[in-house]
Design a protein around this motif. Structure first.
Motif, mmCIF file in Angstrom:
data_model
loop_
_atom_site.group_PDB
_atom_site.id
_atom_site.type_symbol
_atom_site.label_atom_id
_atom_site.label_comp_id
_atom_site.label_asym_id
_atom_site.label_seq_id
_atom_site.Cartn_x
_atom_site.Cartn_y
_atom_site.Cartn_z
ATOM 1 N N PHE A 176 0.857 -1.108 -0.058
ATOM 2 C CA PHE A 176 -0.052 0.019 0.020
ATOM 3 C C PHE A 176 1.033 1.240 -0.105
ATOM 4 O O PHE A 176 0.789 2.154 -0.899
ATOM 5 C CB PHE A 176 -0.907 -0.106 1.062
ATOM 6 C CG PHE A 176 -1.825 1.005 1.385
ATOM 7 C CD1 PHE A 176 -2.867 1.302 0.370
ATOM 8 C CD2 PHE A 176 -1.440 2.291 2.208
ATOM 9 C CE1 PHE A 176 -3.498 2.502 0.552
ATOM 10 C CE2 PHE A 176 -2.306 3.323 1.997
ATOM 11 C CZ PHE A 176 -3.319 3.416 1.552
ATOM 12 N N LYS A 177 1.934 1.270 0.870
ATOM 13 C CA LYS A 177 2.576 2.397 0.812
ATOM 14 C C LYS A 177 3.545 2.775 -0.490
ATOM 15 O O LYS A 177 3.674 3.972 -0.688
ATOM 16 C CB LYS A 177 3.708 2.152 2.086
ATOM 17 C CG LYS A 177 4.643 3.587 2.360
ATOM 18 C CD LYS A 177 5.516 3.298 3.554
ATOM 19 C CE LYS A 177 6.529 4.396 3.748
ATOM 20 N NZ LYS A 177 7.503 4.614 4.841
ATOM 21 N N GLN A 178 4.027 1.438 -1.083
ATOM 22 C CA GLN A 178 4.632 1.612 -2.291
ATOM 23 C C GLN A 178 3.906 2.271 -3.326
ATOM 24 O O GLN A 178 4.113 3.132 -3.949
ATOM 25 C CB GLN A 178 5.271 0.306 -2.803
ATOM 26 C CG GLN A 178 5.810 0.180 -4.063
ATOM 27 C CD GLN A 178 6.196 -1.082 -4.398
ATOM 28 O OE1 GLN A 178 5.686 -2.148 -3.859
ATOM 29 N NE2 GLN A 178 6.850 -1.394 -5.569
ATOM 30 N N ASP A 179 2.463 1.863 -3.440
ATOM 31 C CA ASP A 179 1.480 2.356 -4.357
ATOM 32 C C ASP A 179 1.111 3.696 -4.191
ATOM 33 O O ASP A 179 0.937 4.570 -5.049
ATOM 34 C CB ASP A 179 0.251 1.571 -4.629
ATOM 35 C CG ASP A 179 0.441 -0.053 -5.151
ATOM 36 O OD1 ASP A 179 1.770 -0.090 -5.721
ATOM 37 O OD2 ASP A 179 -0.518 -0.736 -4.989
ATOM 38 N N LYS A 180 1.144 3.977 -3.016
ATOM 39 C CA LYS A 180 0.812 5.435 -2.389
ATOM 40 C C LYS A 180 1.737 6.390 -3.065
ATOM 41 O O LYS A 180 1.783 7.700 -3.660
ATOM 42 C CB LYS A 180 0.536 5.647 -0.913
ATOM 43 C CG LYS A 180 0.026 6.723 -0.528
ATOM 44 C CD LYS A 180 -0.290 6.981 1.085
ATOM 45 C CE LYS A 180 0.752 7.748 1.593
ATOM 46 N NZ LYS A 180 0.550 7.887 3.162
ATOM 47 N N GLU A 181 3.305 6.152 -2.671
ATOM 48 C CA GLU A 181 4.176 6.796 -3.075
ATOM 49 C C GLU A 181 4.427 7.010 -4.475
ATOM 50 O O GLU A 181 4.627 8.128 -5.206
ATOM 51 C CB GLU A 181 5.405 6.244 -2.430
ATOM 52 C CG GLU A 181 5.770 6.462 -1.011
ATOM 53 C CD GLU A 181 6.752 5.782 -0.281
ATOM 54 O OE1 GLU A 181 7.480 5.222 -1.056
ATOM 55 O OE2 GLU A 181 7.058 5.989 0.868
ATOM 56 N N ALA A 182 4.124 5.889 -5.267
ATOM 57 C CA ALA A 182 4.281 6.003 -6.630
ATOM 58 C C ALA A 182 2.963 6.845 -7.224
ATOM 59 O O ALA A 182 3.257 7.561 -8.221
ATOM 60 C CB ALA A 182 3.950 4.639 -7.233
ATOM 61 N N PHE A 183 1.922 6.689 -6.432
ATOM 62 C CA PHE A 183 0.941 7.716 -7.134
ATOM 63 C C PHE A 183 0.977 9.205 -6.851
ATOM 64 O O PHE A 183 0.738 9.825 -7.729
ATOM 65 C CB PHE A 183 -0.505 7.387 -6.373
ATOM 66 C CG PHE A 183 -1.741 8.056 -6.701
ATOM 67 C CD1 PHE A 183 -2.517 7.769 -7.767
ATOM 68 C CD2 PHE A 183 -2.179 8.880 -5.739
ATOM 69 C CE1 PHE A 183 -3.610 8.733 -8.037
ATOM 70 C CE2 PHE A 183 -3.086 9.735 -5.974
ATOM 71 C CZ PHE A 183 -3.765 9.532 -7.130
ATOM 72 N N SER A 184 1.574 9.489 -5.412
ATOM 73 C CA SER A 184 1.939 10.719 -5.237
ATOM 74 C C SER A 184 3.084 11.383 -6.236
ATOM 75 O O SER A 184 3.005 12.555 -6.604
ATOM 76 C CB SER A 184 2.654 10.876 -3.881
ATOM 77 O OG SER A 184 1.464 10.443 -2.810
ATOM 78 N N LYS A 185 3.888 10.605 -6.507
ATOM 79 C CA LYS A 185 5.038 10.969 -7.513
ATOM 80 C C LYS A 185 4.446 11.362 -8.786
ATOM 81 O O LYS A 185 4.802 12.289 -9.328
ATOM 82 C CB LYS A 185 6.209 9.836 -7.463
ATOM 83 C CG LYS A 185 7.101 10.407 -8.658
ATOM 84 C CD LYS A 185 8.365 9.133 -8.793
ATOM 85 C CE LYS A 185 9.350 9.574 -9.508
ATOM 86 N NZ LYS A 185 10.325 8.544 -9.821
ATOM 87 N N THR A 186 3.664 10.301 -9.148
ATOM 88 C CA THR A 186 2.910 10.548 -10.781
ATOM 89 C C THR A 186 2.158 11.662 -10.665
ATOM 90 O O THR A 186 2.225 12.485 -11.852
ATOM 91 C CB THR A 186 2.257 9.502 -10.892
ATOM 92 O OG1 THR A 186 2.997 8.031 -11.069
ATOM 93 C CG2 THR A 186 1.470 9.687 -12.229
ATOM 94 N N ILE A 187 1.267 12.059 -9.531
ATOM 95 C CA ILE A 187 0.360 13.027 -9.495
ATOM 96 C C ILE A 187 1.194 14.418 -9.445
ATOM 97 O O ILE A 187 0.930 15.495 -10.037
ATOM 98 C CB ILE A 187 -0.630 12.983 -8.213
ATOM 99 C CG1 ILE A 187 -1.515 11.943 -8.369
ATOM 100 C CG2 ILE A 187 -1.634 14.394 -8.145
ATOM 101 C CD1 ILE A 187 -2.534 12.096 -9.649
#
Length: 73
Positions: free
Chosen positions: A42-53
């Motif tokens: 979950f944390k990994q996906d959240k960080e990737a999403f934040s970076k992309t956004i």
């Protein structure tokens, strides 16, 4: 009140399905149902999403700035 309950229920189901699909949750059935949560995934996906956004927001900001410059010229 019923509409609010339906909205909350739909959101809960959507988050559950998304979490299962992305690997945040896993369900096993060996005699009883066991739900495992993977907070690292979950944390990994959240960080990737934040970076992309963040990158997309920066790109949009630059595009708006360029449009304003073109309008002023």
């Amino acid at each position: 009140m019923k509409k609010l309950l339906v909205i909350v229920l739909v959101l809960a189901v959507a988050v559950s399905v998304l979490g299962y699909w992305r690997g945040w949750f896993s369900v096993t059935k060996e005699g009883k149902v066991d739900v495992q949560v993977d907070p690292a995934k979950f944390k990994q996906d959240k960080e990737a999403f934040s970076k992309t956004i963040g990158e997309k927001a920066k790109t949009m900001k630059n595009q708006v700035t360029n449009l304003r410059k073109k309008r002023m010229d």
